[in-house]
Write a protein that holds these residues in place. Sequence first.
Motif, PDB file in Angstrom:
ATOM      1  N   ASP A 186       0.506  86.369  53.072  1.00 31.85           N
ATOM      2  CA  ASP A 186      -0.122  85.071  53.329  1.00 31.85           C
ATOM      3  C   ASP A 186      -1.182  84.740  52.269  1.00 31.85           C
ATOM      4  O   ASP A 186      -1.334  83.576  51.875  1.00 31.85           O
ATOM      5  N   ASP A 187      -1.921  85.743  51.806  1.00 32.80           N
ATOM      6  CA  ASP A 187      -2.920  85.469  50.761  1.00 32.80           C
ATOM      7  C   ASP A 187      -2.240  84.996  49.477  1.00 32.80           C
ATOM      8  O   ASP A 187      -2.740  84.091  48.792  1.00 32.80           O
ATOM      9  N   GLN A 188      -1.119  85.577  49.171  1.00 27.82           N
ATOM     10  CA  GLN A 188      -0.375  85.130  47.974  1.00 27.82           C
ATOM     11  C   GLN A 188       0.171  83.717  48.165  1.00 27.82           C
ATOM     12  O   GLN A 188       0.271  82.952  47.206  1.00 27.82           O
ATOM     13  N   VAL A 189       0.523  83.359  49.418  1.00 28.29           N
ATOM     14  CA  VAL A 189       0.974  81.988  49.710  1.00 28.29           C
ATOM     15  C   VAL A 189      -0.169  81.018  49.417  1.00 28.29           C
ATOM     16  O   VAL A 189       0.005  80.001  48.724  1.00 28.29           O
ATOM     17  N   ARG A 190      -1.370  81.351  49.907  1.00 29.26           N
ATOM     18  CA  ARG A 190      -2.544  80.482  49.685  1.00 29.26           C
ATOM     19  C   ARG A 190      -2.827  80.328  48.194  1.00 29.26           C
ATOM     20  O   ARG A 190      -3.066  79.226  47.698  1.00 29.26           O
ATOM     21  N   GLU A 191      -2.806  81.451  47.480  1.00 29.23           N
ATOM     22  CA  GLU A 191      -3.090  81.410  46.027  1.00 29.23           C
ATOM     23  C   GLU A 191      -2.071  80.542  45.295  1.00 29.23           C
ATOM     24  O   GLU A 191      -2.420  79.796  44.378  1.00 29.23           O
ATOM     25  N   ALA A 192      -0.823  80.628  45.722  1.00 29.83           N
ATOM     26  CA  ALA A 192       0.231  79.874  45.021  1.00 29.83           C
ATOM     27  C   ALA A 192       0.107  78.377  45.291  1.00 29.83           C
ATOM     28  O   ALA A 192       0.437  77.563  44.418  1.00 29.83           O
ATOM     29  N   ILE A 193      -0.364  78.004  46.486  1.00 29.82           N
ATOM     30  CA  ILE A 193      -0.581  76.573  46.771  1.00 29.82           C
ATOM     31  C   ILE A 193      -1.598  76.016  45.764  1.00 29.82           C
ATOM     32  O   ILE A 193      -1.395  74.957  45.166  1.00 29.82           O
ATOM     33  N   VAL A 194      -2.688  76.763  45.566  1.00 30.62           N
ATOM     34  CA  VAL A 194      -3.742  76.313  44.646  1.00 30.62           C
ATOM     35  C   VAL A 194      -3.236  76.352  43.203  1.00 30.62           C
ATOM     36  O   VAL A 194      -3.496  75.440  42.406  1.00 30.62           O
ATOM     37  N   LEU A 202      -0.617  68.200  52.706  1.00 29.78           N
ATOM     38  CA  LEU A 202      -1.489  67.544  53.692  1.00 29.78           C
ATOM     39  C   LEU A 202      -1.113  67.944  55.120  1.00 29.78           C
ATOM     40  O   LEU A 202      -1.889  67.729  56.042  1.00 29.78           O
ATOM     41  N   LYS A 203       0.072  68.514  55.292  1.00 25.04           N
ATOM     42  CA  LYS A 203       0.477  68.932  56.641  1.00 25.04           C
ATOM     43  C   LYS A 203      -0.035  70.329  56.997  1.00 25.04           C
ATOM     44  O   LYS A 203       0.046  70.727  58.156  1.00 25.04           O
ATOM     45  N   THR A 204      -0.487  71.081  55.988  1.00 28.88           N
ATOM     46  CA  THR A 204      -0.990  72.438  56.275  1.00 28.88           C
ATOM     47  C   THR A 204      -2.343  72.660  55.592  1.00 28.88           C
ATOM     48  O   THR A 204      -2.571  73.682  54.948  1.00 28.88           O
ATOM     49  N   LEU A 205      -3.227  71.670  55.762  1.00 33.30           N
ATOM     50  CA  LEU A 205      -4.535  71.717  55.103  1.00 33.30           C
ATOM     51  C   LEU A 205      -5.299  73.001  55.384  1.00 33.30           C
ATOM     52  O   LEU A 205      -5.975  73.546  54.503  1.00 33.30           O
ATOM     53  N   ASP A 227     -10.362  76.933  53.483  1.00 28.22           N
ATOM     54  CA  ASP A 227     -11.467  77.866  53.240  1.00 28.22           C
ATOM     55  C   ASP A 227     -11.530  78.342  51.786  1.00 28.22           C
ATOM     56  O   ASP A 227     -12.521  78.934  51.371  1.00 28.22           O
ATOM     57  N   SER A 228     -10.481  78.115  51.025  1.00 26.46           N
ATOM     58  CA  SER A 228     -10.521  78.619  49.648  1.00 26.46           C
ATOM     59  C   SER A 228     -10.822  77.547  48.605  1.00 26.46           C
ATOM     60  O   SER A 228     -11.072  77.872  47.445  1.00 26.46           O
ATOM     61  N   VAL A 229     -10.779  76.268  48.994  1.00 25.47           N
ATOM     62  CA  VAL A 229     -11.202  75.220  48.051  1.00 25.47           C
ATOM     63  C   VAL A 229     -12.212  74.305  48.746  1.00 25.47           C
ATOM     64  O   VAL A 229     -12.240  74.217  49.961  1.00 25.47           O
ATOM     65  N   GLY A 230     -13.033  73.629  47.946  1.00 29.25           N
ATOM     66  CA  GLY A 230     -14.044  72.726  48.520  1.00 29.25           C
ATOM     67  C   GLY A 230     -14.974  72.277  47.427  1.00 29.25           C
ATOM     68  O   GLY A 230     -14.724  72.519  46.238  1.00 29.25           O
ATOM     69  N   PRO A 231     -16.060  71.620  47.786  1.00 27.97           N
ATOM     70  CA  PRO A 231     -16.989  71.116  46.766  1.00 27.97           C
ATOM     71  C   PRO A 231     -17.551  72.256  45.915  1.00 27.97           C
ATOM     72  O   PRO A 231     -17.869  73.323  46.444  1.00 27.97           O
ATOM     73  N   ALA A 232     -17.656  72.012  44.583  1.00 27.64           N
ATOM     74  CA  ALA A 232     -18.264  73.008  43.698  1.00 27.64           C
ATOM     75  C   ALA A 232     -19.773  73.068  43.943  1.00 27.64           C
ATOM     76  O   ALA A 232     -20.418  74.090  43.715  1.00 27.64           O
ATOM     77  N   ALA A 233     -20.330  71.935  44.412  1.00 30.18           N
ATOM     78  CA  ALA A 233     -21.767  71.884  44.715  1.00 30.18           C
ATOM     79  C   ALA A 233     -22.032  70.687  45.616  1.00 30.18           C
ATOM     80  O   ALA A 233     -21.261  69.729  45.607  1.00 30.18           O
TER      81      ALA A 233
END
Length: 426
Positions: free
Chosen positions: A344-352, A397-400, A405-411
């Motif tokens: 699952d972690d590799q799935v998340r990384e690949a989405i990004v 957008l269907k699996t936000l 938790d791994s992407v968001g505002p830089a600041a």
Amino acid sequence: MSTVVAETTTPSEPTLREGAFGHAKGLSCRECGHEVELGPHYACPECFGPLEIAYDFPQVTREEIEAGPANIWRYKALLPVPSDIEQSPNMEPGFTRLLRANNLGRELGIDNLWVKDDSTNPTNSFKDRVVACALSAATEFHAKVFACPSTGNLANAVAAAGARAGIKTVVFIPSNLEKPKQVNSAVYTDSLIAVNGNYDDVNKLASEIAGEEDGWAFVNVNVRPYYAEGSKTLGYEIAEQLGWRLPDQIVIPVASGSQLTKVDKAFQELIKLGLVEDKPYKVYGAQAEGCSPVSVAYKAGVDAIRPVKPDTIAKSLAIGNPADGIYVLDICRRTGGAVEDITDDQVREAIVLLARTEGIFTETAGGTTVGVLKKLVETGQLDTSLETVVINTGHGLKTLDAVADSVGPAATIDPSYAAFAATGLA
Ligand SMILES: Cc1ncc(COP(=O)(O)O)c(C=O)c1O
Ligand SMILES: [Zn+2]
């Protein structure tokens, strides 16, 4: 065969109109070859094997196809649909972008990489293709209810297509499905049923209902042979968009395995019809580790697939007992491809990774496919000098939650230049 309970279920005994299924000539058993007349049948009366559509294709030219509409109906001569299919209200899916993916290719070390981006279909997954073919069959069989068991995307596609066609829809999903996938069905239908169980439980329930109720067309159960043909259009489009050529290799996600088998069927048909040159190609299947019955069988070198209880964020691929799993194994082995799985972690990384290299936001199924592509390269299972296509089957957008938790505002800053400068991004 988890989905099969009987040879024939509802909708029953329809009078079929002339040309209702185009150039389809009958149904043929994938196991024993026994032939059955066209109708709402899905299991062989001889051996209970799955039935698929057999055709008597006319001579079809590239020019005729190219003159057709910019959707799957440009291939209507190769599908079990009537010649006037464009006239019926439908979602007009397909003819999605085939994008050259130089940035992702560079990142992965693949010389010649393409992404077939099916997230831009009307309900944002490849399921609009299969549902359009199922809707045509359901209409020809005079079904009164258009239904499905689903891991999410199929329910979205059935609910929307049914609304547009003016047929009652009832869609069944596991109750733990991602909220956006629930909303994306419920917005089109007041009959979304959440079932306490996993997809395989939902599928079993659907087979039971199909046996009990008259006039229900469950797209992936009792009209499955017609439904499944819709996935061939992915294969046709890829070949046409490459300039009427087959790629050297292709990576495809696997849940039930239907899509992968139909892309292969499409390539074979194009060769037989003389629409592309005959050449070898490799087919690779992608699964998430938490639901990888086909990948496990592939790696063990066995033919039998052992059902599993899914536990993965790739919920759209969470089918523990895949109906077409054995055919996926056969195709991947025959073509010299492979079936691989990732965490699952590799799935998340690949989405990004896909988002940041190609500007494509995929859902967990696409994360699985791109992540498996990466793993195939890293483990030396994929020849990086060959022309490669990876299919993105759904929208991020269907699996936000998968990446929330791994992407968001830089600041987060006050509205002043000084505050901005302090971030170091100036
Ligand atoms: C986005 C997405 N990709 C791929 C698949 C897998 O399709 P198949 O069941 O044909 O293997 C699904 C199935 O639900 C899906 O929703
Ligand atoms: Zn049979």
